[in-house]
Design a protein around this motif. Structure first.
Motif, mmCIF file in Angstrom:
data_model
loop_
_atom_site.group_PDB
_atom_site.id
_atom_site.type_symbol
_atom_site.label_atom_id
_atom_site.label_comp_id
_atom_site.label_asym_id
_atom_site.label_seq_id
_atom_site.Cartn_x
_atom_site.Cartn_y
_atom_site.Cartn_z
ATOM 1 N N PHE A 364 0.903 -1.251 -0.089
ATOM 2 C CA PHE A 364 0.003 -0.011 0.034
ATOM 3 C C PHE A 364 0.643 1.203 0.090
ATOM 4 O O PHE A 364 0.526 2.231 -0.885
ATOM 5 C CB PHE A 364 -1.081 -0.022 1.246
ATOM 6 N N VAL A 365 1.953 1.153 0.803
ATOM 7 C CA VAL A 365 2.905 2.266 0.863
ATOM 8 C C VAL A 365 3.496 2.705 -0.414
ATOM 9 O O VAL A 365 3.651 3.549 -0.689
ATOM 10 C CB VAL A 365 3.598 2.385 2.116
ATOM 11 N N LYS A 366 3.950 1.462 -1.110
ATOM 12 C CA LYS A 366 4.620 1.450 -2.347
ATOM 13 C C LYS A 366 3.666 2.295 -3.191
ATOM 14 O O LYS A 366 4.177 3.156 -4.099
ATOM 15 C CB LYS A 366 5.006 0.222 -2.794
ATOM 16 N N VAL A 367 2.614 1.902 -3.331
ATOM 17 C CA VAL A 367 1.588 2.324 -4.501
ATOM 18 C C VAL A 367 0.979 3.550 -4.221
ATOM 19 O O VAL A 367 0.473 4.012 -5.192
ATOM 20 C CB VAL A 367 0.546 1.165 -5.122
ATOM 21 N N THR A 368 0.834 4.092 -2.851
ATOM 22 C CA THR A 368 0.404 5.281 -2.810
ATOM 23 C C THR A 368 1.728 6.485 -2.594
ATOM 24 O O THR A 368 1.035 7.572 -2.518
ATOM 25 C CB THR A 368 -0.357 5.391 -1.399
ATOM 26 N N SER A 369 2.829 5.999 -2.381
ATOM 27 C CA SER A 369 3.614 7.083 -2.258
ATOM 28 C C SER A 369 5.170 6.834 -2.708
ATOM 29 O O SER A 369 5.569 7.400 -3.563
ATOM 30 C CB SER A 369 4.073 7.737 -0.760
#
Ligand code: URP
Ligand code: ZN
Ligand code: ZN
Length: 479
Positions: A364-369
């Motif tokens: 989630f962190v990868k694809v949101t930031s």
């Protein structure tokens, strides 16, 4: 002023760990166990919550002049809505009109964006070509922190880039160490299909998706990818909405090409039946390009995100209110294209991605930031909870619930494409440049506090590509 975030679990792209975080002077100054608060610190109790990099939305259009009107969300209201949803940076677009001087357009957008409340940066669209555009691209990269150029392969008669522009601009991007990006739809085909449908009497919003079938997107994505392959330049394909463009990206990546793909929260979650809604206002509110697709495509896009063939999520936040959409009441071709979502991207992706097990928290962190920060070269300043990074942070309460509605959101548009969606997992605090700007539903933002973020040209991709190109150069045989 400093902030201590205590007792939470820090979630970065590469790992999660129990740690406190101290922010001071706009930066993260400490990440570790049992940190003591400086005496002046604001202390946030993050027990049971996740401490993640603030979201980066790499695709927004605040106050965009488009299709005879101007997007209702400006840089102040739009970045405010972003902060309420945990997004602490946007990358918007400078879009010069046909023949408009590129530097003049760039200065105009910089001026408009001065009222932003969070950090921002700009991709610059190449909508026409001559020597001045070639030179201005150099000025933008060298002196103005621009490292990405956008090309609209659709919108014939307005901002469409034909193959000549793509080839010239992609080649120039390579020289400069910048990355070209494309809106992939075959604008000639769309134009023809729109005309045919309209002449057949299909005048309502149901004509919009019919005039922009997935094949038009797949063709354009593949064409841009193959041009990039020949010129040996990396490529970023924005708002992939269908299996066909994802397949083109996947194929190229499997062949070792540096191609990146973005997907919008809306394309993952909304299907095309909405265009047949009996109420014009509802259907028109969803008119955007490429259009929302059938569920077959949503399944493919989720898999693209899970497999890593799509790396970033965005919103293409480009808002038009009902009175603006009404311009196309009798002709779907005149409905201003665009929808919102900058406030909701993080929560709908958490709810439908992390809570369903499709994505881990780290993904989630990868694809949101993080991935956006890396692709657009602002990592680790952005997209990471680490000492020295900007203190752009979202504290995430996985238990919090809400029902998304235009009645309670902060977006300056009268329709929310996620209206009525119940989500679990929301931001409890957003910290921007080390200041608490959103806490338990209350915003505390300052007009103009957002900074323009310079994005230097690339080293890693281009060094690798140059090496490959040198190796591939034919060696003269001595006789
Ligand atoms: O419909 C859309 N997406 N409007 C904004 C411009 C663009 O194509 O990204
Ligand atoms: Zn687009
Ligand atoms: Zn866009």
């Amino acid at each position: 002023m400093s902030v201590l975030i205590k007792g939470g679990t820090v979630v970065n792209a590469e790992l999660s760990l129990r740690a406190d975080v101290i922010c001071d002077g706009g930066l993260i100054t400490a990440v570790g166990a049992d940190l003591d608060a400086p005496s002046d610190a604001t202390v946030i109790d993050a027990g049971g919550q996740y401490v993640m990099p603030g979201g980066i939305d790499p695709h927004t259009h605040m106050q965009l002049p488009f299709m005879g009107t101007v997007a209702s969300e400006d840089f102040e209201t739009g970045t405010t809505a972003g902060l309420a949803g945990g997004t602490t940076m946007i990358i918007d677009f400078v879009i010069p009109g046909p023949q408009q001087n590129i530097m003049e357009a760039y200065k105009q957008w910089r001026e408009w964006a001065e009222k932003s409340v969070s950090d921002y940066s700009f991709h610059v669209a190449i909508t026409w070509w001559d020597d001045s555009v070639h030179d201005d691209m150099g000025t933008l990269v060298r002196d103005h922190g621009v490292n990405s150029f956008k090309h609209f392969m659709a919108y014939k008669g307005a901002i469409m880039a034909d193959d000549e522009i793509l080839v010239n601009s992609f080649a120039r991007s390579l020289e400069l160490g910048a990355i070209p990006t494309v809106h992939a739809e075959n604008g000639e085909l769309v134009f023809r299909l729109q005309k045919e449908l309209f002449e057949k009497g299909i005048t309502g919003p149901e004509g919009h998706p019919l005039s922009r079938p997935p094949e038009c997107e797949g063709e354009a994505a593949n064409r841009a990818i193959r041009i990039a392959e020949v010129l040996k330049v990396p490529l970023y394909v924005v708002h992939n909405s269908c299996r066909q463009s994802l397949e083109a990206i996947t194929r190229a990546r499997n062949e070792g090409q540096r191609v990146f793909g973005e997907v919008l929260a809306g394309h993952l979650l909304i299907d095309d039946s909405i265009y047949r809604h009996k109420d014009f206002e509802v259907a028109a509110a969803h008119v955007m390009s490429p259009p929302f697709r059938s569920s077959e495509h949503q399944d493919a896009l989720w898999k693209g995100l899970q497999s890593g063939n799509l790396q970033t999520t965005a919103t293409d936040h480009c808002c038009f209110c009902a009175d603006q959409k009404a311009a196309g009441k009798d002709d779907f071709r005149l409905i201003p294209n665009g929808t919102g979502g900058v406030e909701n991207r993080m929560e709908v992706l958490w709810h439908h991605g992390v809570s369903t097990g499709k994505l881990t928290m780290n993904e989630f962190v990868k694809v949101t930031s993080t991935n956006a920060a890396q692709i657009f070269n602002v990592y680790p300043r952005k997209g990471s909870i680490a000492v020295g990074a900007d203190a752009d942070i979202v504290v995430w309460d996985p238990q919090a619930t809400k029902t998304i509605s235009t009645k309670t959101d902060h977006q300056n548009v009268d329709y929310n494409i996620f209206e009525g969606m119940e989500v679990t997992g929301c931001p409890s605090y957003t910290i921007s440049q080390g200041k608490v700007v959103y806490a338990d539903g209350e915003l505390n933002v300052e007009r103009g506090a957002g900074r323009y973020v310079d994005r230097p040209p690339f080293a890693p991709f281009y060094d690798a590509l140059k090496k490959q190109a040198q190796l591939a150069e034919p060696v003269a045989v001595k006789r």
